[in-house]
Scaffold this motif. Structure first.
Motif, PDB file in Angstrom:
ATOM      1  N   SER A   7       0.828  -1.205   0.000  1.00  0.00           N
ATOM      2  CA  SER A   7       0.000   0.000   0.000  1.00  0.00           C
ATOM      3  C   SER A   7       0.862   1.254   0.000  1.00  0.00           C
ATOM      4  CB  SER A   7      -0.938   0.001   1.208  1.00  0.00           C
ATOM      5  OG  SER A   7      -1.896  -1.035   1.091  1.00  0.00           O
ATOM      6  N   ARG A  64      -3.250   5.538   3.033  1.00  0.00           N
ATOM      7  CA  ARG A  64      -4.342   6.274   2.391  1.00  0.00           C
ATOM      8  C   ARG A  64      -3.891   6.839   1.037  1.00  0.00           C
ATOM      9  NH1 ARG A  64      -9.155   8.725   3.542  1.00  0.00           N
ATOM     10  NH2 ARG A  64      -9.588  10.671   2.448  1.00  0.00           N
ATOM     11  N   ASP A  81      -6.612  11.735  -3.168  1.00  0.00           N
ATOM     12  CA  ASP A  81      -7.847  11.833  -3.947  1.00  0.00           C
ATOM     13  C   ASP A  81      -7.554  11.906  -5.442  1.00  0.00           C
ATOM     14  OD1 ASP A  81      -9.381  11.790  -1.649  1.00  0.00           O
ATOM     15  OD2 ASP A  81      -9.406  13.973  -1.461  1.00  0.00           O
ATOM     16  N   ASP A 102      -4.283   2.692  -7.322  1.00  0.00           N
ATOM     17  CA  ASP A 102      -5.331   3.189  -6.423  1.00  0.00           C
ATOM     18  C   ASP A 102      -6.178   2.044  -5.884  1.00  0.00           C
ATOM     19  OD1 ASP A 102      -6.878   5.806  -5.551  1.00  0.00           O
ATOM     20  OD2 ASP A 102      -8.395   4.369  -6.240  1.00  0.00           O
ATOM     21  N   ARG A 150      -6.613   1.382  -1.961  1.00  0.00           N
ATOM     22  CA  ARG A 150      -7.896   1.867  -1.458  1.00  0.00           C
ATOM     23  C   ARG A 150      -8.764   0.776  -0.843  1.00  0.00           C
ATOM     24  NH1 ARG A 150     -10.121   6.646  -1.997  1.00  0.00           N
ATOM     25  NH2 ARG A 150      -8.542   7.249  -3.533  1.00  0.00           N
TER      26      ARG A 150
END
Length: 272
Positions: free
Chosen positions: A9, A47, A50, A98, A102
């Motif tokens: 990640s 995380r 965006d 992503d 995610r």
């Protein structure tokens, strides 16, 4: 990069926050190899941003403001075609990473297995290879990625489905990448007709490897449907109607879609 990220990640976020396309490609290929070889062993949690980092060029325009593309018979037309595809592949690298960063669970809450991450790391690695191949052809033509404007609509599918793994799988690999299977063969033919078999072979390689990407989307969408106790075909149609703005366009490449395990009775009812 001298030291590898601690987890997959964190590797994904490192790529997503890297702006320069050449660095994005280089890191993707290095991290994918490290994952396959066990030098990155844990999935971990990090995380994702965006929006991924982007270089100053190309200039990003609304789709309606993009200049009309010339035919592939001219050098300028071929450059514009390959530049547009290089932009798609750059976004595809980020879309694959992503999904790695995610999502952690199937709809029933069970953890996603390692095979899920194996598939999307492979997709990211392929997309990095594809971008590099297209960049090589652009350079051979005296151009390069960033020399022309590109449209900024490609990340919208990611933003719309950031909360929902089945929706992401339904739209990105099973609509957008499947569309690539439909349109690429005619592009290959146009490039050969224009006396550019080298570019034609690059697009053929991309087409052939994208079959596996659509197959991965289909496979993991089925896993989501099984976990949720839903009929996969009906649920896919419902999610596409909800999250994809537009209609699916004929003609379909039923042969390549079939190789990806994508049933005609799923997508035909949604065609324009």
């Amino acid at each position: 990069m001298d030291t590898l990220p601690q987890t997959l990640s964190h590797a994904a976020v490192a790529v997503l926050t890297t702006a320069a396309p050449a660095d994005k490609v280089r890191l993707t290929r290095a991290f994918a190899a490290a994952w396959r070889e066990g030098r990155i062993a844990a999935v971990g949690m990090a995380r994702p941003p965006d929006r991924p980092a982007r270089p100053e060029r190309p200039q990003l325009l609304l789709p309606r403001d993009m200049p009309k593309r010339r035919k592939a018979q001219s050098l300028a037309g071929r450059v514009a075609l390959l530049h547009a595809l290089a932009h798609i592949e750059l976004n595809a690298i980020d879309l694959a990473w992503d999904i790695v960063a995610r999502f952690q669970a199937l709809p029933d809450g069970s953890p996603l297995p390692r095979a899920f991450y194996d598939d999307w790391v492979t997709v990211a690695d392929d997309e990095a290879k594809h971008h590099a191949l297209l960049q090589g052809r652009l350079e051979a033509m005296g151009s390069g990625y960033g020399e022309l404007p590109a449209h900024d609509g490609l990340w919208q599918a990611s933003e719309a489905t950031a909360h929902d793994l089945p929706a992401r799988l339904a739209v990105v690999p099973m609509v957008l990448e499947a569309r690539g299977l439909d349109v690429t063969p005619s592009m290959v033919g146009s490039l050969h007709k224009a006396g550019d078999p080298e570019s034609g072979q690059v697009l053929q390689t991309i087409h052939d490897e994208e079959i596996g990407h659509v197959a991965a989307g289909r496979r993991w969408f089925q896993a989501c449907a099984d976990a949720a106790g839903r009929d996969a075909g009906a649920w896919w149609q419902e999610l596409v109607r909800t999250y994809f703005k537009g209609e699916l366009k004929r003609p379909f490449n039923d042969v390549s879609r079939g190789k990806a395990g994508f049933p005609m009775d799923w997508y035909e009812p949604l065609a324009s």
